[in-house]
Write an enzyme that holds these catalytic residues in place. Structure first.
Site, PDB file in Angstrom:
ATOM      1  N   ASP A  99       0.827  -1.208   0.000  1.00  0.00           N
ATOM      2  CA  ASP A  99       0.000   0.000   0.000  1.00  0.00           C
ATOM      3  C   ASP A  99       0.865   1.264   0.000  1.00  0.00           C
ATOM      4  O   ASP A  99       1.949   1.283   0.592  1.00  0.00           O
ATOM      5  CB  ASP A  99      -0.892  -0.012   1.242  1.00  0.00           C
ATOM      6  CG  ASP A  99      -2.069   0.935   1.133  1.00  0.00           C
ATOM      7  OD1 ASP A  99      -2.319   1.439   0.027  1.00  0.00           O
ATOM      8  OD2 ASP A  99      -2.733   1.166   2.155  1.00  0.00           O
ATOM      9  N   ASN A 133     -10.439  -3.122  -6.766  1.00  0.00           N
ATOM     10  CA  ASN A 133      -9.622  -2.110  -7.462  1.00  0.00           C
ATOM     11  C   ASN A 133     -10.158  -1.709  -8.831  1.00  0.00           C
ATOM     12  O   ASN A 133      -9.739  -0.705  -9.404  1.00  0.00           O
ATOM     13  CB  ASN A 133      -8.174  -2.594  -7.611  1.00  0.00           C
ATOM     14  CG  ASN A 133      -7.394  -2.549  -6.313  1.00  0.00           C
ATOM     15  OD1 ASN A 133      -6.436  -3.295  -6.134  1.00  0.00           O
ATOM     16  ND2 ASN A 133      -7.798  -1.691  -5.382  1.00  0.00           N
TER      17      ASN A 133
END
Length: 258
Positions: A35, A83
């Site tokens: 991340d 996503n």
């Protein structure tokens, strides 16, 4: 009395800062939520895709070091089922990344005896991404070292739902009896089944300072140790990995026992 407490404090600090030891236990299966690529780029006034590109270089560094220190499986959360909600240009770039990554890195993976595997709903990937993934798996299938396992278009809830449907069908077809269903049967239907004894995660690492697991390997992380760092993924390097494992080496895993 003051000297006693001072010495005790110094001893505790020394233990707390104990460095990574290659001779000590290394997690067999490390899973990483990579991340912070976008935030890394924004901090440098660059487009988000620049962060994803730099993050790909970090993947190479961490893969090499993980293999060198004896990790058996490195699972990387590359693209989640959620996503797809991102802007189309970013999604298109992310779908091109595996193509570029494998094109440049597979020769080294072969040389280092690293095997590529992928979990996720790969049938939903664009054709060029799917081809790159399939070729990397084929090119490294005979390697016997560390498994580099990408979670690509992966979501753990969907994975468990699919596993449940498969088991239900086995029962419906009289291939499996209801009373025979146990944890081993369930695990045999998960996407990580091919990892065998390394299916369960030992150590989950998440970069960027966020402290959640975001629908990642929910079953497999049941007894894993968690490590959260504020480092953004493009800044995470070999030393960062060693620092994380040094923390793991100080922990005592009890698996519900004493």
């Amino acid at each position: 009395m003051i000297n006693f407490f001072k010495k005790k404090k110094q001893k505790e600090n020394k233990i707390a800062s104990r460095p990574f030891d290659e001779m000590d236990e290394v997690p067999s299966h490390i899973a990483i939520i990579m991340d912070g690529n976008g935030r890394w780029a924004q901090k440098k006034f660059l487009p988000r895709i620049a962060g994803h590109k730099e993050g790909m270089n970090t993947v190479k560094k961490i893969t090499r070091r993980s293999s060198q220190i004896g990790v058996n499986v490195l699972t990387l959360y590359a693209f989640s089922t959620e996503n797809w909600r991102r802007p189309d240009p970013e999604v298109n770039f992310l779908m091109q990344l595996p193509v570029d990554f494998f094109d440049t890195f597979v020769p080294e993976l072969i040389k280092e005896n690293i095997k590529v595997q992928v979990i996720g709903f790969t049938d939903q990937l664009p054709l060029h991404t799917k081809k790159a993934v399939t070729k990397a798996i084929e090119d490294t299938k005979n390697n016997t070292g560390m498994i580099l396992n990408f979670a690509l278009n992966y979501g753990s809830r969907s994975e468990m739902l699919e596993a449940t449907k498969k088991i239900a069908k086995l029962v419906k077809d009289n291939t499996l009896k209801l009373e025979e269903i146990d944890e081993a049967i369930f695990e045999s239907q998960l996407m990580t089944a091919s990892l065998g004894d390394n299916q369960e995660v030992d150590y989950l690492i998440r970069t960027s300072g966020e402290e959640r697991i975001s629908n990642f390997l929910l079953w497999q992380n049941a007894y894993s140790e968690f490590y959260f760092t504020k480092e953004l993924w493009p800044d995470f390097n070999e030393q960062s990995l060693e620092n994380a494992i040094a923390v793991y080496q100080k922990r005592h895993r009890r698996f519900g026992g004493l």
